[in-house]
Structure formats: C-alpha cells, structure tokens
Scaffold this motif. Structure first.
Motif, PDB file in Angstrom:
ATOM      1  N   GLN A   1       0.840  -1.205   0.000  1.00  0.00           N
ATOM      2  CA  GLN A   1       0.000   0.000   0.000  1.00  0.00           C
ATOM      3  C   GLN A   1       0.875   1.255   0.000  1.00  0.00           C
ATOM      4  O   GLN A   1       0.584   2.226  -0.693  1.00  0.00           O
ATOM      5  CB  GLN A   1      -0.944   0.001   1.212  1.00  0.00           C
ATOM      6  CG  GLN A   1      -1.931   1.151   1.201  1.00  0.00           C
ATOM      7  CD  GLN A   1      -2.817   1.147  -0.034  1.00  0.00           C
ATOM      8  OE1 GLN A   1      -3.244   0.103  -0.492  1.00  0.00           O
ATOM      9  NE2 GLN A   1      -3.069   2.313  -0.587  1.00  0.00           N
ATOM     10  N   ALA A   2       1.955   1.218   0.784  1.00  0.00           N
ATOM     11  CA  ALA A   2       2.873   2.365   0.825  1.00  0.00           C
ATOM     12  C   ALA A   2       3.510   2.577  -0.544  1.00  0.00           C
ATOM     13  O   ALA A   2       3.649   3.710  -1.007  1.00  0.00           O
ATOM     14  CB  ALA A   2       3.937   2.158   1.904  1.00  0.00           C
ATOM     15  N   LEU A   3       3.904   1.472  -1.214  1.00  0.00           N
ATOM     16  CA  LEU A   3       4.484   1.584  -2.564  1.00  0.00           C
ATOM     17  C   LEU A   3       3.463   2.145  -3.547  1.00  0.00           C
ATOM     18  O   LEU A   3       3.792   2.989  -4.386  1.00  0.00           O
ATOM     19  CB  LEU A   3       4.983   0.222  -3.053  1.00  0.00           C
ATOM     20  CG  LEU A   3       6.327  -0.245  -2.511  1.00  0.00           C
ATOM     21  CD1 LEU A   3       6.617  -1.677  -2.957  1.00  0.00           C
ATOM     22  CD2 LEU A   3       7.437   0.679  -2.986  1.00  0.00           C
ATOM     23  N   LYS A   4       2.230   1.657  -3.453  1.00  0.00           N
ATOM     24  CA  LYS A   4       1.187   2.176  -4.343  1.00  0.00           C
ATOM     25  C   LYS A   4       0.961   3.656  -4.101  1.00  0.00           C
ATOM     26  O   LYS A   4       0.812   4.432  -5.038  1.00  0.00           O
ATOM     27  CB  LYS A   4      -0.115   1.406  -4.125  1.00  0.00           C
ATOM     28  CG  LYS A   4      -0.105   0.015  -4.725  1.00  0.00           C
ATOM     29  CD  LYS A   4      -1.428  -0.685  -4.494  1.00  0.00           C
ATOM     30  CE  LYS A   4      -1.430  -2.087  -5.080  1.00  0.00           C
ATOM     31  NZ  LYS A   4      -2.705  -2.788  -4.804  1.00  0.00           N
ATOM     32  N   THR A   5       0.913   4.051  -2.847  1.00  0.00           N
ATOM     33  CA  THR A   5       0.718   5.464  -2.506  1.00  0.00           C
ATOM     34  C   THR A   5       1.880   6.305  -3.054  1.00  0.00           C
ATOM     35  O   THR A   5       1.680   7.381  -3.616  1.00  0.00           O
ATOM     36  CB  THR A   5       0.601   5.635  -0.983  1.00  0.00           C
ATOM     37  OG1 THR A   5      -0.455   4.808  -0.501  1.00  0.00           O
ATOM     38  CG2 THR A   5       0.330   7.080  -0.611  1.00  0.00           C
ATOM     39  N   GLN A   6       3.075   5.783  -2.889  1.00  0.00           N
ATOM     40  CA  GLN A   6       4.260   6.494  -3.387  1.00  0.00           C
ATOM     41  C   GLN A   6       4.198   6.606  -4.918  1.00  0.00           C
ATOM     42  O   GLN A   6       4.502   7.652  -5.481  1.00  0.00           O
ATOM     43  CB  GLN A   6       5.520   5.756  -2.945  1.00  0.00           C
ATOM     44  CG  GLN A   6       6.807   6.487  -3.299  1.00  0.00           C
ATOM     45  CD  GLN A   6       8.041   5.725  -2.812  1.00  0.00           C
ATOM     46  OE1 GLN A   6       7.952   4.590  -2.390  1.00  0.00           O
ATOM     47  NE2 GLN A   6       9.174   6.377  -2.896  1.00  0.00           N
ATOM     48  N   MET A   7       3.794   5.528  -5.583  1.00  0.00           N
ATOM     49  CA  MET A   7       3.695   5.557  -7.042  1.00  0.00           C
ATOM     50  C   MET A   7       2.625   6.559  -7.486  1.00  0.00           C
ATOM     51  O   MET A   7       2.830   7.280  -8.475  1.00  0.00           O
ATOM     52  CB  MET A   7       3.379   4.156  -7.582  1.00  0.00           C
ATOM     53  CG  MET A   7       4.584   3.226  -7.521  1.00  0.00           C
ATOM     54  SD  MET A   7       4.268   1.485  -7.908  1.00  0.00           S
ATOM     55  CE  MET A   7       3.227   1.532  -9.300  1.00  0.00           C
ATOM     56  N   GLN A   8       1.515   6.626  -6.761  1.00  0.00           N
ATOM     57  CA  GLN A   8       0.469   7.590  -7.092  1.00  0.00           C
ATOM     58  C   GLN A   8       1.011   9.017  -6.967  1.00  0.00           C
ATOM     59  O   GLN A   8       0.743   9.877  -7.803  1.00  0.00           O
ATOM     60  CB  GLN A   8      -0.750   7.416  -6.170  1.00  0.00           C
ATOM     61  CG  GLN A   8      -1.672   6.283  -6.560  1.00  0.00           C
ATOM     62  CD  GLN A   8      -2.284   6.500  -7.926  1.00  0.00           C
ATOM     63  OE1 GLN A   8      -1.847   5.891  -8.887  1.00  0.00           O
ATOM     64  NE2 GLN A   8      -3.258   7.360  -8.026  1.00  0.00           N
ATOM     65  N   GLY A   9       1.756   9.276  -5.907  1.00  0.00           N
ATOM     66  CA  GLY A   9       2.346  10.613  -5.712  1.00  0.00           C
ATOM     67  C   GLY A   9       3.296  10.972  -6.850  1.00  0.00           C
ATOM     68  O   GLY A   9       3.284  12.090  -7.361  1.00  0.00           O
ATOM     69  N   ILE A  10       4.097  10.001  -7.259  1.00  0.00           N
ATOM     70  CA  ILE A  10       5.050  10.253  -8.360  1.00  0.00           C
ATOM     71  C   ILE A  10       4.285  10.508  -9.662  1.00  0.00           C
ATOM     72  O   ILE A  10       4.622  11.405 -10.431  1.00  0.00           O
ATOM     73  CB  ILE A  10       6.027   9.072  -8.490  1.00  0.00           C
ATOM     74  CG1 ILE A  10       6.971   9.050  -7.281  1.00  0.00           C
ATOM     75  CG2 ILE A  10       6.818   9.157  -9.777  1.00  0.00           C
ATOM     76  CD1 ILE A  10       7.811   7.798  -7.170  1.00  0.00           C
TER      77      ILE A  10
END
Length: 179
Positions: free
Chosen positions: A143-152
């Motif tokens: 979930q943290a990776l997905k959130t980070q990818m969304q931010g990028i």
C-alpha cells in the motif's frame, strides 16, 4: 502656387471704393500673408525622398524584429523539446526503477510467504499469529508503494501540464505576434 491676378483684385477693390494706394497696400499685405503661410506650411512638410527613407527604415526595423522573434521562438521551442525529451527519459528510468523494485519486493514477499507457510505447518498457534502479522506488514508495504507511485504519477502529470501550458503560451504568443 496657383496664379493670383493681383491687378484684377486691385480693380475690384477700387470699384468698391478703395483708392489705388489702398488697394495696392491690401494686395501687398495679402501677398505677405500668403508668402508667410506658404513658408510655415512648407517648413512642416518633408520631401517624398525623406518619407521613403523613413518608411524603408521602419520596414527594415520590422523585418529585423520579425527575424529576432522567429529566432527566439525557435530557440524556445527547441528548449521545450529538449526539456520534454529529458523528462521522458527520466520518466522511463523512474518507471524501470519502480518496476525493478516492485519485482524485487514481490519476489521477497513470495519467499517470505513460502517460508512462513512451511513454518506454519510445523509450528503452534503462536506461529500462526506471526504469519498474520507478516501478511499485514506486506500489505502495508505494498500500500505504501502504491501510494508512493500515485504521488510520483501526480508530480509527473503536474509537470507535463505545466510544460504543455508553457508550450501553448508560446504558440499563442507566436500567433499573437504574427498577426
């Protein structure tokens, strides 16, 4: 100057009651006024040659200005293209890095899951709770990776919108100056 028949005008004045000397004085005064007016008017006029030189100078200035604007516009377009190419390359690198990280993370997660499953068969209920905790940690990391990818993705989208807006402004500026 159009022809002025001063003798005819003098005789008209004499018929109206002026003496010959008075008529001559009026004609001399009129000649002086006309001469002075002519001088005043012609002092403010320019020759056709001077006018043509001024027009040519303005035309040259406008040609130079147009050339300068086109050169600057071409440079700006090239700069934007270059910046876009760099951004595309950076985005591709970032995508590749993210994909590699995701594959590594997934491989690590799979390995952890397989190890945990093997231990679960051999261990007690306490070990079962540990597996549950591990699954939660993995889910949080994903979930943290997905959130980070969304931010990028949003940062990339904002930059692209800014770049497109800048290019649109340049095009509108070009259209405005060319009309």
């Amino acid at each position: 100057m159009p022809y002025f028949d001063s003798e005819r005008f003098a005789s008209l004045l004499e018929k109206e009651g002026f003496s010959a000397s008075q008529a001559k004085a009026v004609i001399n005064a009129l000649n002086d006024v006309v001469d002075e007016s002519t001088v005043n008017v012609t002092d403010d006029l320019i020759t056709k040659e001077e006018q043509q030189k001024t027009i040519e100078r303005y035309k040259n200035d406008f040609r130079q200005l147009k050339t300068d604007i086109q050169r600057m516009e071409k440079n700006d377009v090239e700069d934007v293209k270059s910046a876009n190419e760099r951004l595309k390359a950076d985005i591709d690198k970032l995508k590749k890095t993210l994909q590699d990280e995701l594959i590594r993370s997934q491989a690590g997660v799979r390995l952890d899951l397989n190890l945990e499953k093997g231990r679960i068969r051999d261990e007690t209920v306490e070990q079962h709770d540990r597996l549950k905790n591990t699954d939660e940690k993995i889910a949080n990391e994903i979930q943290a990776l997905k959130t980070q990818m969304q931010g990028i993705k949003m940062q990339i989208l904002r930059y692209m919108i800014g770049t497109i807006t800048g290019a649109g402004t340049l095009v509108l500026g070009y259209i405005h100056f060319s009309h």
